[in-house]
Scaffold this active site. Sequence first.
Site: not given
Ligand code: ATP
Ligand code: MG
Length: 722
Positions: A220-221, A251, A604, A35-36
């Site tokens: 975000d969040e 979350q 995490r 997402k981020t």
């Molecule tokens: P959270 O809910 O914990 O905030 P998130 O959904 O924001 O998580 P991110 O932090 O954006 O998730 O991504 C999680 C990990 O996966 C990061 O290390 C990111 O670089 C990696 N990632 C995300 N998308 C891809 C992709 N398409 N290919 C490879 N790695 C990815």
């Molecule tokens: Mg995130």
Amino acid sequence: MDVSNLLDGLNDKQRDAVAAPAQHMLILAGAGSGKTRVLVHRLAWLMQVETVAPYSLLAVTFTNKAAQEMRGRIESTIGVSLNNLWMGTFHGLSHRMLRAHYQQAGLPQGFQIIDSDDQYRLVKRVLKALNLDEKHWPAKQIQWFINGRKDDGQRPGMIDAGGDFSLQQMVKIYAAYQEMCDRAGLVDFAEILLRSFELLKNHADVRGHYQQRFRHILVDEFQDTNAIQYNWLRLLAGNAAKVMIVGDDDQSIYGWRGARVENIQQFLRDFDGAETIRLEQNYRSTATILKAANAVIANNSGRLGKDLWTDGSEGETISLYTAFNELDEARFIVSRIRSWHNQGGSLTESAILYRNNAQSRVLEEALIQEGLHYRIYGGLRFYERQEIKDALAYLRLISNRQDDAAMERIINTPARGIGDTTMNKVRLHARSEQQTLWQSLQLMLQQKQLSGRAANAIEQFMQLIDTLEQELTDLPLFEQAEHIIKQSGLYAMYQAEKGEKAQTRIENLNELVTACQNFNSSTVEDMTPLAAFLSQAALEAGDYQAEEHSDAVQLMTLHSAKGLEFPLVFICGLEEGMFPSQQSGDDPTRLEEERRLCYVGMTRAMQKLYLCHAESRRLYGQEQYHKASRFIREIPAEYLDEIRLTTQVSRPSQSNRFGSAASHVAFENTGFRLGQRVLHDKFGEGTVLNYEGTGPQSRIQVNFDQLGSKWLVTAYARLQAA
Ligand code: ATP
Ligand code: MG
């Protein structure tokens, strides 16, 4: 322009979101699904492909640190400076608005932000002034009440207390507190949001300006926004801006502080035509960790529902360690980090997460003993340390004489003979004349209402502040800090104190000068460097860390771990009454929030997750015995691996854990051996796993077949060889 690299490293759904036409969007997805990452790429896409000016974008992150990192990442990806881009937390952005429009917001130009500790002191002062007994009106509770009302957008006049006497009193205190803040030009955290919301609501010109400016708003969040933040967003967005929110209902962990997960559904109702995009592939964790986390969160009801999968490897099982007490827990964790490090892992890759800040001390001590560097997020706040707050209070009073919170702090620090009796007189005067302390002091001096000695001391103090102000003009920020630390007498005071603690305080004061030196105020318009620095010190209290050791174990509460990821994660204190916390015990809503917190913690971890609990724990000076947390039981056994010490006893490297060879012999003298089968008259049969200490103090750990492992005092254990 190479557009394709903005879409590289994204899956189809992520691409859809990043390259979507200008529209409202909800990205609803579980932990680690990118997402981020999508939010960052979308920002870059809008600027590079849609040629939206950075000036027209607004991005809200959950921490200041996240904002800084994102800014850096985008700048290096698209090679454009983003000074014009508004990116920060709700508080940071609202504060920026208040600075730019302080007059319309009804604030003095030099208004200062107070933290929760300052607020606490002010509330206590109000109680005194109103002649209310703190036993019946605890300051903490009042603080909670005031902040809660503000988070809901309510001023004292808007609260209908009806015939409720207690509520009437609270409202009265709230009103008196607010008057005091207004007179002194002080703004607490909740006030920042509320003021900025009111600024937009009541001033069509300001609102119009921002509505025209921001074409895209990204958050975000989002699951942790409260009522006032949501309404602020709606006002800012107006009818033209396109809003993209990113979040995960599983979350949502700040309900206790007024966050409303319902804002997600509200968003879909309020923002017409919003498209929902779900991301389902997790890129962060091993399949084992992910499945275990999914199993835990599945116990919650009323979820929006998500399927999260990964094509990554199964990975190692999750390790569960039952510690004898919190010291043993800390030692275990540290020994595991040590071996991770020995095998080539960096310390920064490891994180220890806990429910309460108070749990960190024992962990810190164990890390220090083992010679491992660590850093704490949030807990030990640099800008909240006594000596730093003293120094900042001088700077604050120099920039704004009406700042009562700063005045209270330093009028007699270092001691200059201005006692409580004198100050009580001044406070009384200030209250009855509706003045600030500074104004009252001036008047009382003029009218000779203060005794000779005190009057002298006060005169000198006020003189000192005026002189310092003149001397600081035109000095660069760090020299300003250096100057007041010396001239205020703070430095000399701590030097005279001697001892290790005083030495640390002096080092911290030096660190403050360094922090000023490194502070870049160029991104903040409308503020002097000093004002900018003071604001960031208040707003980012938890984020700043002296960069002593770059490779360090990361310690933080589960709450502050949100959004982050680490290869190696320890969650400790998984005990009923700790996590889930005592207060959540009988309340299903709070229990579900604790479970979401557990989900946040587990997700995490990228490679390896350890869960720890202790059978006894000394916390806040009391020894407590807790059962293992229900969250442990909610993880299917196939993903868990209980660490049995029997398998470790034979390893010579573990000799430290079990004491010297001599203590080993002493233990054997008790008649028991490690690994021996024993019988207890109540607990039944079991195996001896471990022991601690010698003589009457010695304890023995037995893994009972029926009940699992327990620590017993050997002398009273009434064990027999089976
Ligand atoms: P959270 O809910 O914990 O905030 P998130 O959904 O924001 O998580 P991110 O932090 O954006 O998730 O991504 C999680 C990990 O996966 C990061 O290390 C990111 O670089 C990696 N990632 C995300 N998308 C891809 C992709 N398409 N290919 C490879 N790695 C990815
Ligand atoms: Mg995130």
